[in-house]
Design a protein around this motif. Structure first.
Motif, PDB file in Angstrom:
ATOM      1  N   CYS A  37       0.822  -1.209   0.000  1.00  0.00           N
ATOM      2  CA  CYS A  37       0.000   0.000   0.000  1.00  0.00           C
ATOM      3  C   CYS A  37       0.859   1.262   0.000  1.00  0.00           C
ATOM      4  CB  CYS A  37      -0.965  -0.014   1.179  1.00  0.00           C
ATOM      5  SG  CYS A  37      -2.296  -1.232   0.971  1.00  0.00           S
ATOM      6  N   GLN A  38       2.029   1.210   0.597  1.00  0.00           N
ATOM      7  CA  GLN A  38       2.934   2.366   0.536  1.00  0.00           C
ATOM      8  C   GLN A  38       3.286   2.672  -0.912  1.00  0.00           C
ATOM      9  OE1 GLN A  38       4.112   4.663   2.491  1.00  0.00           O
ATOM     10  NE2 GLN A  38       3.347   3.894   4.430  1.00  0.00           N
ATOM     11  N   VAL A  39       3.563   1.629  -1.695  1.00  0.00           N
ATOM     12  CA  VAL A  39       3.876   1.825  -3.113  1.00  0.00           C
ATOM     13  C   VAL A  39       2.638   2.308  -3.852  1.00  0.00           C
ATOM     14  CG1 VAL A  39       4.536   0.638  -5.252  1.00  0.00           C
ATOM     15  CG2 VAL A  39       5.736   0.122  -3.116  1.00  0.00           C
ATOM     16  N   ARG A  40       1.515   1.629  -3.631  1.00  0.00           N
ATOM     17  CA  ARG A  40       0.276   1.948  -4.334  1.00  0.00           C
ATOM     18  C   ARG A  40      -0.145   3.396  -4.085  1.00  0.00           C
ATOM     19  NH1 ARG A  40      -2.487  -0.077  -8.634  1.00  0.00           N
ATOM     20  NH2 ARG A  40      -4.654   0.500  -8.499  1.00  0.00           N
ATOM     21  N   ALA A  44      -0.595   9.397  -4.307  1.00  0.00           N
ATOM     22  CA  ALA A  44      -1.978   9.822  -4.050  1.00  0.00           C
ATOM     23  C   ALA A  44      -2.013  11.196  -3.403  1.00  0.00           C
ATOM     24  CB  ALA A  44      -2.680   8.807  -3.146  1.00  0.00           C
ATOM     25  N   SER A  45      -2.963  12.018  -3.824  1.00  0.00           N
ATOM     26  CA  SER A  45      -3.092  13.353  -3.230  1.00  0.00           C
ATOM     27  C   SER A  45      -3.632  13.266  -1.798  1.00  0.00           C
ATOM     28  CB  SER A  45      -4.000  14.227  -4.092  1.00  0.00           C
ATOM     29  OG  SER A  45      -5.280  13.654  -4.191  1.00  0.00           O
ATOM     30  N   ARG A  46      -4.439  12.264  -1.519  1.00  0.00           N
ATOM     31  CA  ARG A  46      -4.962  12.041  -0.162  1.00  0.00           C
ATOM     32  C   ARG A  46      -4.319  10.764   0.378  1.00  0.00           C
ATOM     33  NH1 ARG A  46     -11.301  13.069  -0.355  1.00  0.00           N
ATOM     34  NH2 ARG A  46     -10.968  12.689   1.857  1.00  0.00           N
ATOM     35  N   HIS A  47      -3.043  10.875   0.682  1.00  0.00           N
ATOM     36  CA  HIS A  47      -2.203   9.733   1.043  1.00  0.00           C
ATOM     37  C   HIS A  47      -2.780   8.911   2.200  1.00  0.00           C
ATOM     38  CE1 HIS A  47       1.568   7.538   0.992  1.00  0.00           C
ATOM     39  NE2 HIS A  47       1.678   7.716   2.297  1.00  0.00           N
ATOM     40  N   ARG A  52      -5.442   3.928   4.138  1.00  0.00           N
ATOM     41  CA  ARG A  52      -6.488   3.284   4.937  1.00  0.00           C
ATOM     42  C   ARG A  52      -7.318   2.336   4.076  1.00  0.00           C
ATOM     43  NH1 ARG A  52      -9.686   7.451   7.361  1.00  0.00           N
ATOM     44  NH2 ARG A  52     -10.859   7.479   5.443  1.00  0.00           N
ATOM     45  N   TYR A  53      -7.820   2.821   2.944  1.00  0.00           N
ATOM     46  CA  TYR A  53      -8.664   1.980   2.097  1.00  0.00           C
ATOM     47  C   TYR A  53      -7.874   0.854   1.436  1.00  0.00           C
ATOM     48  CZ  TYR A  53     -12.423   5.226   2.869  1.00  0.00           C
ATOM     49  OH  TYR A  53     -13.384   5.998   3.466  1.00  0.00           O
ATOM     50  N   CYS A  54      -6.657   1.139   1.033  1.00  0.00           N
ATOM     51  CA  CYS A  54      -5.812   0.102   0.463  1.00  0.00           C
ATOM     52  C   CYS A  54      -5.575  -1.003   1.486  1.00  0.00           C
ATOM     53  CB  CYS A  54      -4.482   0.690  -0.006  1.00  0.00           C
ATOM     54  SG  CYS A  54      -3.362  -0.521  -0.726  1.00  0.00           S
ATOM     55  N   GLY A  55      -5.321  -0.624   2.735  1.00  0.00           N
ATOM     56  CA  GLY A  55      -5.104  -1.612   3.794  1.00  0.00           C
ATOM     57  C   GLY A  55      -6.314  -2.486   4.031  1.00  0.00           C
ATOM     58  N   VAL A  56      -7.507  -1.884   4.024  1.00  0.00           N
ATOM     59  CA  VAL A  56      -8.746  -2.651   4.191  1.00  0.00           C
ATOM     60  C   VAL A  56      -8.901  -3.643   3.045  1.00  0.00           C
ATOM     61  CG1 VAL A  56     -11.263  -2.476   4.143  1.00  0.00           C
ATOM     62  CG2 VAL A  56      -9.941  -0.897   5.548  1.00  0.00           C
ATOM     63  N   CYS A  57      -8.692  -3.155   1.829  1.00  0.00           N
ATOM     64  CA  CYS A  57      -8.850  -4.006   0.646  1.00  0.00           C
ATOM     65  C   CYS A  57      -7.805  -5.117   0.618  1.00  0.00           C
ATOM     66  CB  CYS A  57      -8.761  -3.158  -0.619  1.00  0.00           C
ATOM     67  SG  CYS A  57     -10.096  -1.947  -0.751  1.00  0.00           S
ATOM     68  N   CYS A  58      -6.571  -4.790   0.953  1.00  0.00           N
ATOM     69  CA  CYS A  58      -5.496  -5.773   0.948  1.00  0.00           C
ATOM     70  C   CYS A  58      -5.753  -6.862   1.985  1.00  0.00           C
ATOM     71  CB  CYS A  58      -4.158  -5.096   1.220  1.00  0.00           C
ATOM     72  SG  CYS A  58      -2.766  -6.238   1.292  1.00  0.00           S
ATOM     73  N   THR A  59      -6.195  -6.465   3.160  1.00  0.00           N
ATOM     74  CA  THR A  59      -6.472  -7.433   4.213  1.00  0.00           C
ATOM     75  C   THR A  59      -7.559  -8.410   3.775  1.00  0.00           C
ATOM     76  OG1 THR A  59      -5.819  -5.860   5.920  1.00  0.00           O
ATOM     77  CG2 THR A  59      -7.208  -7.691   6.615  1.00  0.00           C
ATOM     78  N   LYS A  60      -8.572  -7.905   3.115  1.00  0.00           N
ATOM     79  CA  LYS A  60      -9.666  -8.768   2.674  1.00  0.00           C
ATOM     80  C   LYS A  60      -9.284  -9.606   1.456  1.00  0.00           C
ATOM     81  CE  LYS A  60     -14.536  -8.863   1.629  1.00  0.00           C
ATOM     82  NZ  LYS A  60     -15.785  -8.150   1.608  1.00  0.00           N
ATOM     83  N   CYS A  61      -8.571  -9.009   0.514  1.00  0.00           N
ATOM     84  CA  CYS A  61      -8.277  -9.681  -0.759  1.00  0.00           C
ATOM     85  C   CYS A  61      -6.918 -10.377  -0.797  1.00  0.00           C
ATOM     86  CB  CYS A  61      -8.323  -8.663  -1.901  1.00  0.00           C
ATOM     87  SG  CYS A  61      -9.941  -7.910  -2.120  1.00  0.00           S
ATOM     88  N   HIS A  62      -6.026 -10.043   0.115  1.00  0.00           N
ATOM     89  CA  HIS A  62      -4.676 -10.602   0.155  1.00  0.00           C
ATOM     90  C   HIS A  62      -3.874 -10.285  -1.100  1.00  0.00           C
ATOM     91  CE1 HIS A  62      -6.037 -12.651   3.704  1.00  0.00           C
ATOM     92  NE2 HIS A  62      -7.011 -13.195   3.027  1.00  0.00           N
ATOM     93  N   CYS A  63      -4.154  -9.150  -1.717  1.00  0.00           N
ATOM     94  CA  CYS A  63      -3.367  -8.697  -2.858  1.00  0.00           C
ATOM     95  C   CYS A  63      -3.594  -7.208  -3.077  1.00  0.00           C
ATOM     96  CB  CYS A  63      -3.718  -9.475  -4.123  1.00  0.00           C
ATOM     97  SG  CYS A  63      -5.406  -9.273  -4.688  1.00  0.00           S
ATOM     98  N   PRO A  65      -2.827  -4.447  -6.474  1.00  0.00           N
ATOM     99  CA  PRO A  65      -2.296  -4.330  -7.831  1.00  0.00           C
ATOM    100  C   PRO A  65      -0.960  -3.588  -7.839  1.00  0.00           C
ATOM    101  CG  PRO A  65      -4.600  -3.681  -7.757  1.00  0.00           C
ATOM    102  CD  PRO A  65      -4.147  -3.836  -6.344  1.00  0.00           C
ATOM    103  N   SER A  66      -0.113  -3.911  -8.787  1.00  0.00           N
ATOM    104  CA  SER A  66       1.191  -3.264  -8.880  1.00  0.00           C
ATOM    105  C   SER A  66       1.041  -1.828  -9.368  1.00  0.00           C
ATOM    106  CB  SER A  66       2.098  -4.051  -9.833  1.00  0.00           C
ATOM    107  OG  SER A  66       1.532  -4.066 -11.132  1.00  0.00           O
ATOM    108  N   GLY A  67       2.048  -1.031  -9.110  1.00  0.00           N
ATOM    109  CA  GLY A  67       2.064   0.357  -9.567  1.00  0.00           C
ATOM    110  C   GLY A  67       1.284   1.279  -8.653  1.00  0.00           C
ATOM    111  N   THR A  68       1.195   2.547  -9.077  1.00  0.00           N
ATOM    112  CA  THR A  68       0.518   3.557  -8.267  1.00  0.00           C
ATOM    113  C   THR A  68      -0.923   3.786  -8.706  1.00  0.00           C
ATOM    114  OG1 THR A  68       1.389   5.274  -9.712  1.00  0.00           O
ATOM    115  CG2 THR A  68       2.664   4.770  -7.735  1.00  0.00           C
ATOM    116  N   ALA A  69      -1.324   3.230  -9.843  1.00  0.00           N
ATOM    117  CA  ALA A  69      -2.710   3.344 -10.336  1.00  0.00           C
ATOM    118  C   ALA A  69      -2.937   2.261 -11.381  1.00  0.00           C
ATOM    119  CB  ALA A  69      -2.943   4.716 -10.948  1.00  0.00           C
TER     120      ALA A  69
END
Length: 94
Positions: A37-40, A44-47, A52-63, A65-69
């Motif tokens: 999520c740090q990379v993703r 982001a303008s609202r880092h 926060r949302y990336c962490g929620v999604c990652c925890t649920k999905c266990h993945c 996506p690569s890159g920043t967008a």
């Protein structure tokens, strides 16, 4: 076996100590999700919101996506997670 009040109190306090320790561990982000999520969210303008949302999604999905967008097809669970319903439905994961 008869437990004394002191023994019972000690056991209850020990249980509470162990339970609170495991709760803190489960609330902390995983090293995998934190680093991805740090990379993703690095551009982001609202880092903070992105993390926060990336962490929620990652925890649920266990993945994540690569890159920043973009690249969300790499992780369909992450791609398909949304907030709201009907006309207010929006992607949840950055």
């Amino acid at each position: 076996m008869k437990l004394t009040t002191t023994t019972t109190t000690t056991l209850v306090l020990l249980f509470l100590l162990v339970a609170s320790s495991s709760l803190q561990v489960s609330m902390a982000g995983s090293a995998f999700c934190d680093s991805k999520c740090q990379v993703r969210c690095s551009k982001a303008s609202r880092h903070d919101d992105c993390l926060r949302y990336c962490g929620v999604c990652c925890t649920k999905c266990h993945c994540v996506p690569s890159g920043t967008a973009g690249n969300k097809d790499e992780c369909p669970c992450y791609r398909d997670m949304t907030t709201g319903t009907g006309d207010h439905k929006r992607p949840k994961c950055p």
